[in-house]
Design an enzyme around this catalytic site. Structure first.
Site, PDB file in Angstrom:
ATOM      1  N   SER A  26      44.038  27.562  47.084  1.00  0.00           N
ATOM      2  CA  SER A  26      44.967  27.756  45.744  1.00  0.00           C
ATOM      3  C   SER A  26      44.808  28.898  45.163  1.00  0.00           C
ATOM      4  O   SER A  26      44.989  30.101  45.433  1.00  0.00           O
ATOM      5  CB  SER A  26      44.738  26.343  45.008  1.00  0.00           C
TER       6      SER A  26
ATOM      7  N   ASP B 119      52.584  20.049  50.260  1.00  0.00           N
ATOM      8  CA  ASP B 119      52.222  21.091  49.243  1.00  0.00           C
ATOM      9  C   ASP B 119      53.294  22.091  48.780  1.00  0.00           C
ATOM     10  O   ASP B 119      54.172  22.367  49.402  1.00  0.00           O
ATOM     11  CB  ASP B 119      51.237  21.817  49.762  1.00  0.00           C
TER      12      ASP B 119
ATOM     13  N   HIS C 200      48.506  19.463  48.713  1.00  0.00           N
ATOM     14  CA  HIS C 200      47.735  20.403  48.046  1.00  0.00           C
ATOM     15  C   HIS C 200      46.395  19.823  47.743  1.00  0.00           C
ATOM     16  O   HIS C 200      46.184  18.621  47.389  1.00  0.00           O
ATOM     17  CB  HIS C 200      48.332  20.927  46.887  1.00  0.00           C
TER      18      HIS C 200
END
Length: 311
Positions: free
Chosen positions: A157, A252, A282
């Site tokens: 991320s 995501d 995610h």
């Protein structure tokens, strides 16, 4: 593909816990809530050969790192790891087991970096810390029992974002030489408006509102969103960057920008493994304790690192 049954059950569990939305919390509250999730986890810590915490000199003062060393004599390759959390939350503990797993699966030293967080330290503080830590690692091979010709960067991320940026900076600044970049559902274009943002921005863990929350805390100005060190998709020339693995998840919001970045790397002649995990959300690799595909992604990432280090 439909949402994975294990993910569906996990999302239902999260909803039933009645945790307040991220955007309703102060950064301090958000960090405390994130920490409480770690503290309440029943997951056993995976053992590694040796673990140490230390502090190195950073641009803003002391910079904490955690060093994971596998069993064996070495010297080992090394992965410099940057945790996720929207540049606002997360720390060495939040990604401890992910680092332990990668250490063992890839037979590599992992150096996890506790970079400064926003909004107390806005862009480019995290970038500066991450690049500084990479340089320190490259300059201390004997101390770390590593082979400095086999260095990778990686993260998930926001940590994936920082890995892309640091990889670019090594090209701009003439080193250190990198063997690989491991990009796990990275943020690559912070102001992107993609189909996956619109389709997956609600109900799949990472939301449109939380992304806005993170962005507003991280950036100094609106104009920062167009800085290539924030949105690496906007880097004009991606040629000469290290080979990469780009992991994305079907549900995501960041899926499309991650895959678009992988395509741009390929077009620039960079060897890329782009792998989408269907039915996933995610952060699914951080949820590997509950998700079989999270475990598989860790194994796939470790195999990619092993292959890169063998070259």
């Amino acid at each position: 593909m439909v949402l994975d049954p294990q993910v569906k059950a996990l999302l239902e569990q999260m909803e039933a816990s009645d945790v307040p939305p991220m955007e309703s919390l102060s950064p301090e509250q958000a960090r405390a809530g994130f920490q409480s999730l770690n503290d309440s986890s029943t997951e056993e810590l995976e053992p590694v050969g040796y673990l140490s915490n230390r502090v190195i000199p950073g641009p803003g003062g002391d910079l904490p790192i955690r060093i994971y060393t596998p069993e064996g004599t070495g010297p080992f390759p090394v992965l410099v790891f940057y945790h996720g959390g929207g540049w606002v939350i997360g720390d060495l503990d939040s990604h401890d087991n992910m680092c332990r797993s990668l250490t063992n699966l890839a037979n590599t030293v992992v150096v996890s970096v506790d970079y400064r967080l926003a909004p107390e330290h806005k862009f480019p503080a995290a970038v500066d810390d991450c690049y500084t830590a990479l340089r320190w690692v490259s300059e201390h091979p004997s101390e770390l029992n590593i082979d400095s010709s086999h260095i990778a960067v990686g993260g998930d991320s926001a940590g994936g974002n920082l890995s892309t940026v640091v990889s670019y900076l090594t090209k701009q600044r003439g080193g250190p030489q990198l063997a690989y970049q491991l990009l796990l559902y990275p943020s690559t274009h912070i102001s992107a408006d993609t189909a996956s943002h619109r389709e997956n921005g609600e109900g799949y863990f990472l939301t449109t509102e939380s992304m806005t929350y993170f962005r507003n805390h991280y950036l100094r100005t609106v104009e920062d969103a167009e800085d290539p060190l924030v949105s690496p998709y906007l880097i004009e020339d991606l040629s000469g960057l290290p080979p990469a693995m780009v992991v994305t998840a079907e549900y995501d919001p960041l899926r499309d920008e991650g895959e678009a970045y992988a395509r741009r790397l390929k077009e620039a002649g960079v060897p890329v493994i782009a792998k989408r995990y269907d039915g996933m959300i995610h952060g699914f690799i951080s949820m590997a304790e509950q998700l079989d595909k999270g475990k598989q992604a860790l194994q796939d990432a470790a195999q990619a690192l092993r292959s890169a280090f063998d070259e």
